[in-house]
Design an enzyme around this catalytic site. Structure first.
Site, PDB file in Angstrom:
ATOM      1  N   SER A 159     -31.796 -10.173   2.160  1.00 40.21           N
ATOM      2  CA  SER A 159     -32.637  -9.014   2.466  1.00 40.21           C
ATOM      3  C   SER A 159     -33.761  -9.426   3.411  1.00 40.21           C
ATOM      4  O   SER A 159     -34.226 -10.565   3.379  1.00 40.21           O
ATOM      5  CB  SER A 159     -33.226  -8.486   1.149  1.00 40.21           C
ATOM      6  N   TYR A 164     -38.027 -10.285  -7.371  1.00 36.04           N
ATOM      7  CA  TYR A 164     -36.770  -9.905  -6.693  1.00 36.04           C
ATOM      8  C   TYR A 164     -36.670 -10.635  -5.359  1.00 36.04           C
ATOM      9  O   TYR A 164     -35.660 -11.263  -5.053  1.00 36.04           O
ATOM     10  CB  TYR A 164     -36.710  -8.387  -6.477  1.00 36.04           C
ATOM     11  N   LYS A 167     -33.981 -13.668  -3.784  1.00 33.28           N
ATOM     12  CA  LYS A 167     -33.247 -13.638  -2.519  1.00 33.28           C
ATOM     13  C   LYS A 167     -33.522 -14.920  -1.725  1.00 33.28           C
ATOM     14  O   LYS A 167     -32.623 -15.538  -1.168  1.00 33.28           O
ATOM     15  CB  LYS A 167     -33.627 -12.408  -1.682  1.00 33.28           C
TER      16      LYS A 167
HETATM   17  C1  WQD Z   1     -39.809   2.013   2.356  1.00 35.97           C
HETATM   18  C2  WQD Z   1     -41.134   2.640   2.754  1.00 35.97           C
HETATM   19  C3  WQD Z   1     -42.760   2.664   0.987  1.00 35.97           C
HETATM   20  C4  WQD Z   1     -40.813   5.538  -1.631  1.00 35.97           C
HETATM   21  C5  WQD Z   1     -37.176  -2.492  -0.692  1.00 35.97           C
HETATM   22  C6  WQD Z   1     -36.778  -3.937  -0.918  1.00 35.97           C
HETATM   23  C7  WQD Z   1     -35.625  -4.281  -0.027  1.00 35.97           C
HETATM   24  C8  WQD Z   1     -34.507  -3.343  -0.323  1.00 35.97           C
HETATM   25  C9  WQD Z   1     -34.954  -1.908  -0.011  1.00 35.97           C
HETATM   26  C10 WQD Z   1     -32.987  -3.922  -2.078  1.00 35.97           C
HETATM   27  C11 WQD Z   1     -42.333   1.863   2.196  1.00 35.97           C
HETATM   28  C12 WQD Z   1     -42.384   4.081   1.412  1.00 35.97           C
HETATM   29  C13 WQD Z   1     -41.083   4.677  -0.583  1.00 35.97           C
HETATM   30  C14 WQD Z   1     -41.622   6.700  -1.828  1.00 35.97           C
HETATM   31  C15 WQD Z   1     -42.904   6.084   0.102  1.00 35.97           C
HETATM   32  N1  WQD Z   1     -34.156  -3.455  -1.694  1.00 35.97           N
HETATM   33  N2  WQD Z   1     -42.106   4.959   0.269  1.00 35.97           N
HETATM   34  N3  WQD Z   1     -42.648   6.921  -0.937  1.00 35.97           N
HETATM   35  O1  WQD Z   1     -39.885  -1.403   0.000  1.00 35.97           O
HETATM   36  O2  WQD Z   1     -39.065  -1.420   2.427  1.00 35.97           O
HETATM   37  O3  WQD Z   1     -37.621  -2.353   0.628  1.00 35.97           O
HETATM   38  O4  WQD Z   1     -36.066  -1.640  -0.884  1.00 35.97           O
HETATM   39  O5  WQD Z   1     -32.043  -4.282  -1.452  1.00 35.97           O
HETATM   40  O6  WQD Z   1     -35.201  -5.601  -0.280  1.00 35.97           O
HETATM   41  O7  WQD Z   1     -37.861  -4.755  -0.563  1.00 35.97           O
HETATM   42  O8  WQD Z   1     -37.977   0.092   0.761  1.00 35.97           O
HETATM   43  O9  WQD Z   1     -37.473   2.480   0.473  1.00 35.97           O
HETATM   44  O10 WQD Z   1     -38.880   1.298  -1.292  1.00 35.97           O
HETATM   45  O11 WQD Z   1     -39.870   1.783   0.935  1.00 35.97           O
HETATM   46  O12 WQD Z   1     -43.844   6.307   0.897  1.00 35.97           O
HETATM   47  O13 WQD Z   1     -41.443   7.506  -2.783  1.00 35.97           O
HETATM   48  O14 WQD Z   1     -41.214   3.938   2.178  1.00 35.97           O
HETATM   49  O15 WQD Z   1     -44.150   2.565   0.744  1.00 35.97           O
HETATM   50  O16 WQD Z   1     -43.373   1.895   3.148  1.00 35.97           O
HETATM   51  P1  WQD Z   1     -38.774  -1.282   0.973  1.00 35.97           P
HETATM   52  P2  WQD Z   1     -38.514   1.461   0.132  1.00 35.97           P
END
Ligand code: WQD
Length: 351
Positions: A126, A151, A155
């Site tokens: 990731s 997590y 990785k």
């Molecule tokens: C993306 C952006 C949030 C939800 C993580 C893991 C990565 C992979 C994908 C597993 C951020 C914003 C989110 C919400 C929001 N996991 N957000 N409101 O954190 O980039 O990655 O998930 O494979 O390894 O690190 O993804 O989709 O959680 O967040 O504003 O209700 O969306 O703050 O900026 P992230 P995400």
């Protein structure tokens, strides 16, 4: 036909990869204990491919049960290892459960790879391994920053375990660093099965739009980005899936440059949270109910990929744009809205 073992084959990226492998002439078996997935999803993959897919419902943390699958399938030519827990928040609450599950299962599968002399191994990694990069876009040679969650640590440690294991000898591996996988297969027969309250952005958007959750929150609009919200490289799950087929082919054809090559899987474009919401509203015609809330701990400000290496060496080109990512995610959400197989029915996932 070459037989490929996919661990975590009932998971979101796993099932899309199984479909792509079969459509590219591979024979596939899966190992998935369905602790975080739903075996029912394989019926969707069978609808698309016309092929029956065998899943061994065993726990990869049990070495004997894992080894028995290899005893029964001496013709496995390659392994794609997806099986792992992947909820960032949960890993902070229960680090030992993450280290135990994610590392024990990886070590067991690598032991079998060695014992049964399987020389092609693809590891699901990731972009989280980069942490908060000093500049963007990131290339594979960027330094790895201390992970922001257990997590993320699993990785980073997983990459080290794999690369050290294949350093000498005839096993070879590829590490694929996904950016943000989103969307669903255009057939709407397979997609992401939500487990409890969605932590990730796109499921949060689609579940709010369909009314499963009343409102979603944008986590922070005071970041140093073009509109104040975080930037990510969203990549369609089918593009991610096809990269696995190409990575396997690259290994089987002995095109790898080292015993452990690394590739970024992103589109090379960064979108802010607010831009993703705008794209969703445009393609769905739904006005999304969201608030502008405070930052979420551990969030990286901005990250997106330099994907030249995967393009040039794996001959991989992402096909889906942000509108198509939103459109397929929305179609899938509408498809499973009342499907009792996913919510409370006989195959419902235990939350
Ligand atoms: C993306 C952006 C949030 C939800 C993580 C893991 C990565 C992979 C994908 C597993 C951020 C914003 C989110 C919400 C929001 N996991 N957000 N409101 O954190 O980039 O990655 O998930 O494979 O390894 O690190 O993804 O989709 O959680 O967040 O504003 O209700 O969306 O703050 O900026 P992230 P995400």
């Amino acid at each position: 036909m070459k037989k490929i073992l996919v661990t975590g084959g009932c998971g979101y990226i796993g099932v899309h990869t199984i479909v792509d492998l079969i459509q590219n002439g591979y024979d596939v078996i899966s190992i998935d204990n369905n602790s975080r997935s739903n075996a029912f999803i394989l019926e969707g993959a069978e609808k698309i491919t016309g092929k029956k897919i065998k899943n061994y419902r065993i726990d990869l943390c049990n070495f004997d049960d894992t080894r028995a699958v290899f005893e029964e399938n001496k013709d496995i030519k390659g392994i794609i290892h997806f099986a792992a827990y992947k909820a960032v928040g949960e890993s902070v609450e229960n680090p030992l459960m993450y280290f135990d599950n994610n590392m024990t299962s990886l070590v067991n599968i690598l032991k079998c790879m060695q014992e049964f002399n399987i020389s092609n191994f693809v590891f699901s990694s990731s972009c989280t391994v980069y942490g908060n990069p000093d500049s963007i876009p990131v290339t594979e040679s960027f330094p790895l920053r201390p992970a922001e969650s257990p997590y993320g640590h699993t990785k980073q440690m997983g990459e080290i375990v794999v690369s050290e294991t294949v350093k000498n000898g005839n096993n070879k591996a590829i590490l694929l660093r996904y950016f943000n996988p989103v969307g669903a297969h255009p057939s709407t027969n397979i997609g992401e099965i939500p487990l409890g309250k969605p932590a990730n952005l796109v499921p949060a958007i689609t579940q709010t739009a369909i009314g499963k959750i009343p409102v979603m929150h944008v986590y922070g609009t005071d970041y140093p980005t073009r509109d104040g919200s975080c930037v990510r490289d969203y990549i369609h799950v089918c593009d991610i899936a096809h990269a696995h087929t190409l990575a396997l082919h690259y290994l089987i054809e002995n095109k790898n440059k080292t015993n452990c090559d690394v590739f970024n899987l992103g589109t090379g474009n960064g979108y802010t949270v607010l831009e993703v919401i705008a794209a969703f509203e445009k393609v769905s015609g739904v006005k999304l109910n969201y608030t502008l809330g405070p930052r979420r701990n551990g969030d990286v400000i901005a990250i997106y990929a330099n994907n030249d290496k995967a393009k040039n060496e794996l001959n991989w080109t992402p096909q889906y744009d942000i509108d198509q990512m939103m459109a397929t995610a929305w179609k899938w959400e509408q498809k499973i809205k009342n499907d009792e197989n996913f919510f409370g029915g006989k195959n419902a996932v235990l939350n």
